[in-house]
Design a protein around this motif. Sequence first.
Motif, PDB file in Angstrom:
ATOM      1  N   SER A  45       0.536  10.622-107.821  1.00 15.04           N
ATOM      2  CA  SER A  45      -0.032  10.167-106.537  1.00 15.04           C
ATOM      3  C   SER A  45      -1.211   9.208-107.140  1.00 15.04           C
ATOM      4  CB  SER A  45      -0.849  11.223-105.756  1.00 15.04           C
ATOM      5  OG  SER A  45       0.210  12.108-105.295  1.00 15.04           O
ATOM      6  N   LEU A 102       2.942   8.556 -99.575  1.00 14.30           N
ATOM      7  CA  LEU A 102       2.953   9.093 -97.940  1.00 14.30           C
ATOM      8  C   LEU A 102       1.889   8.210 -97.284  1.00 14.30           C
ATOM      9  CD1 LEU A 102       2.629  12.938 -98.562  1.00 14.30           C
ATOM     10  CD2 LEU A 102       4.796  11.739 -98.080  1.00 14.30           C
ATOM     11  N   THR A 107      -0.189   7.888 -93.322  1.00 19.04           N
ATOM     12  CA  THR A 107      -1.012   8.819 -92.734  1.00 19.04           C
ATOM     13  C   THR A 107      -0.239   9.889 -91.970  1.00 19.04           C
ATOM     14  OG1 THR A 107      -2.634   7.093 -92.709  1.00 19.04           O
ATOM     15  CG2 THR A 107      -3.089   9.105 -91.102  1.00 19.04           C
ATOM     16  N   VAL A 121       1.481  12.040 -94.274  1.00 19.87           N
ATOM     17  CA  VAL A 121       0.259  13.279 -94.624  1.00 19.87           C
ATOM     18  C   VAL A 121       0.008  14.340 -93.786  1.00 19.87           C
ATOM     19  CG1 VAL A 121      -2.054  13.561 -95.391  1.00 19.87           C
ATOM     20  CG2 VAL A 121      -0.907  11.668 -96.264  1.00 19.87           C
ATOM     21  N   ALA A 150      -0.068  15.283-100.531  1.00 18.61           N
ATOM     22  CA  ALA A 150      -0.797  14.618 -99.315  1.00 18.61           C
ATOM     23  C   ALA A 150      -2.129  14.796 -99.431  1.00 18.61           C
ATOM     24  CB  ALA A 150      -0.315  16.140 -98.352  1.00 18.61           C
ATOM     25  N   SER A 151      -2.614  15.658-100.392  1.00 21.81           N
ATOM     26  CA  SER A 151      -4.422  15.843-100.448  1.00 21.81           C
ATOM     27  C   SER A 151      -5.029  14.581-101.190  1.00 21.81           C
ATOM     28  CB  SER A 151      -4.768  16.955-101.223  1.00 21.81           C
ATOM     29  OG  SER A 151      -4.092  16.980-102.332  1.00 21.81           O
ATOM     30  N   HIS A 174      -3.732  11.425-100.766  1.00 20.44           N
ATOM     31  CA  HIS A 174      -3.643  10.496 -99.809  1.00 20.44           C
ATOM     32  C   HIS A 174      -4.831  10.338 -98.631  1.00 20.44           C
ATOM     33  CE1 HIS A 174      -0.118   9.771-102.078  1.00 20.44           C
ATOM     34  NE2 HIS A 174       0.098   8.577-101.638  1.00 20.44           N
TER      35      HIS A 174
END
Length: 660
Positions: A453, A464, A466, A469, A583-584, A586
Amino acid sequence: MKNDFLNLLDNINDKQIDIVDKLSLIVNFIRPKNFNEIEDSLHKIDMIVDFFRKSDNLALSISNEINLLLIESKVSTNIVNLGILSKNGFSYEIRNRFYNKFLPNPPKKGDFRYIFATLFNKKNDYIWVDKIDNEKWTEFFSSILISHKYTGKLKNHIYWELIYAAEILSIWIASEEFDDNFLRLDKKLLNRDSVFISLQRDLSDLIHKLQLDNVDISSIKKDFEHLDVLIEQCNKQVLIFKKKSINHGISIDLTYELERLTQIIKRLDYILALIKSFDTKKFHISLLELFKESIRKNATKNSLYELYEQSIKIISKSITNNTSEHGEHYIASNVKDYIKMFLNASGAGIIIAIMALIKINIMQSNFSYGIETLFASLNYGLGFVIIHLFGFTVATKQPAMTASTFAEAIDKDDGRKANQKKLILLTFQVIRSQFAAVAGNVTFALLLAFLLSFYFISNNSVILNTSEVEYYLDGLKPFSAFFFAAIAGVWLFCSGLISGYFDNRADLLELKSRYYHHPLLKKLLKKEIREKFANYLHDHHGAIVGNFFFGVLLGVTPFLGYLLNLPLDIRHVAFSTAYLGYASMHIDISVGEFLFYFICVLMIGFVNLTISFSLALKVSLLSREAYFGNLFSFLKLLLIEILKKPHHLIFPIKDKKTKS
């Protein structure tokens, strides 16, 4: 009650009613309204006993009819077939039971099974019959057979029916001499008479002696002792077959045949014991136990569920037979194994982070639902195969193997009940092993997800958006995530069964030799390389297939939900960790939020492990006909041990005197 008894006497005095119907009326009179309350039944039996003991004309007439019914009945058929698996296999048995359930067989004169089916035609008859003690039943049967007119003839008939039943069973056992499955396991059967043939010959000689007018009692006694030795040798031969099947492969058919042969040998041993103790108190008690067992079996003679349970036991034996041999390799019992487990799991974590990234790209490609499912299944399946080929470890893949080792520990204990102290030690080892594997998977899947990432974000790109995510983070929240984790746990269990099945198939089909002698491989590979290649594919056949199908099961689950219009998906601890990592990175996420999602991931792992381990342990116990014992007692002991040395759950620390 007295009026009911008088009505019974009037009915059984009717000469138009045959003896089977008269006996049916007597059983209906005795049968309690509530199967668990037998007080009235005991009083009614006493009334019937008193009636027959008066020996009036009606009582003697009915007693004579009962004696003649038994004399004309083929008792041997019932004794031989009761509780023995059909020689025709499950498919025939299913068709036969299904047909008989809706269109029962017509009555046949002399068919003892028909008599039982007529007299005890209620599903729960076995409950109240079993609750009445043997002494009361002895009084009952002694009274209804009180007429001495046919006593000698009846005893003679039962004795020779037992002899005939023993002879038939010995022939069935001898017929296994040239069974293809048994010859594959023990080729020595071709070079000499097996113990199965010897048993049949010696029993035939004994029967010939018994038919003589002048029987030498001492000689007969020695013959029975010799038969006991041969029965024991038959049991040992079956054990030899079972042990050899571990290395030579065991199919469902072979497991079925071994189970049936074991039942036949046990039944023959039981019948020989009846013959030896004929017309003694021990004989009468054994006969009453057979009577009760006959009623239990009569209640389920057309039961498809009972057949299903038998088939599950047979299949579980054929599958878990192999996995128990590998279970100990998945348990870290020392520091060296523990570190190796962590490192292997770390490698798997790295590959899973890459698999998760590929899955994200598949989801972003806007394929049709079918194509998306195909690519997702291949991603999972081939990814798990690659992990195995590299020798890495996916944490949640272990329970199916370790559960078989648990069951094996229970099976080896006396009485097939768990030695809970021994299981506590094994539990600590398994939890430590799972902790090391989960730690390796989670740590490196998370780290690589962070790094990838960071790389994409540093190059002005994102993995990813929004909404994506939000989708992946929402997918980690309770309680839907735990339900989906349970689905993944079921697929983990199924993959263990698939691995066990194909490992057995590899041995059964001798894949090692097939690969080694394959014409194409002979052209492409040198002898030494071909031998190593054949050995590897043979040894890892089940694991490769099991891993691939596990991936396919994970991939098709959302598609099944789509087809059935149900909210179905999967959550796996390692993939969930990778998704959390992607996810975290982004979004701007607080430490508290991250810890919340991380705890959810660990809970997903706990559900994965618990469901797969529980199912695998249940099947392993079923296959060995063993049982766990008192769960609360086990949990209490486990809690005490955890409080004594909680650090042993995490790391294999050596005690001063013993090793954990």
